[in-house]
Design a protein around this motif. Structure first.
Motif: not given
Length: 199
Positions: A19-23, A140-143, A162-167
């Protein structure tokens, strides 16, 4: 040890959900990179190669030795007697920092994991899997990129997503490992299937 039914990975009982700080972009990237490392080493049983990190540590160590030597020399032979030695050490330190910058930018690049897939018979050279990742600041896009080099033929293959970390993170900032593992496995299996077709 317990087995996660969804992901298939074995987790220690004392492991807690990530669990991390989302920002916090750095924390997000580091937690995803750590998850990839765990998947590659525990699911696929690949051996990690620390050569890239070791070289960086050697460069940093030599730089620190120059700085410490300058400090000690100036203590025993105060300025201006230590002027020549201080000059040499300072110039050497900045040269080493230049080498470090070149190394991290052009050799190490964004590689955070290098693993070796051992030949089951122990005859052929190891296949090498190199993993890169990128998460730009305020993005927010992680590659994730996986590079494969066949130990025998030296043929190189790569696969990326490449996807949003919210995935992979829920609203509380907890990493949903089973979802992330599916994407990593998909990249890995894409390369493996191409490799099998070539044989």
């Amino acid at each position: 040890m317990v087995r996660d039914k969804k992901s298939g990975l074995k987790w220690s009982i004392d492991d807690k959900p990530v669990t991390i700080a989302k920002w916090d972009g750095a924390a997000v990237k580091n937690s995803l990179d750590d998850a990839v490392r765990k998947i590659m080493k525990e699911k696929y049983k690949y051996e990690e190669n620390f050569k890239l990190v070791d070289i960086r540590l050697v460069i940093c160590t030599v730089s620190c030795i120059f700085a410490m030597f300058a400090l000690a020399w100036d203590y025993f032979y105060p300025f201006p007697e230590s002027c020549t030695v201080l000059f040499i050490c300072v110039v050497s330190y900045f040269i080493m920092m230049g080498i470090l910058t070149f190394y991290t930018a052009y050799i190490e690049k964004s590689h955070f994991l290098v693993t070796h897939e051992k030949d089951q018979a122990g005859i052929d050279p190891d296949n090498v899997w190199v993993v890169d990742s990128c998460l730009k600041r305020f993005d927010d896009m992680y590659t994730l990129e996986i590079h494969f080099t066949n130990g025998t033929s030296k043929v190189e293959r790569e696969s990326s997503l490449t996807k949003s970390v919210s995935s992979w993170f829920d609203e509380s900032g907890t990493l949903q490992l089973e979802l992330f593992e599916k994407d990593v496995q998909s990249l890995h299996d894409n390369i493996s299937s191409l490799e099998k077709k070539e044989k």
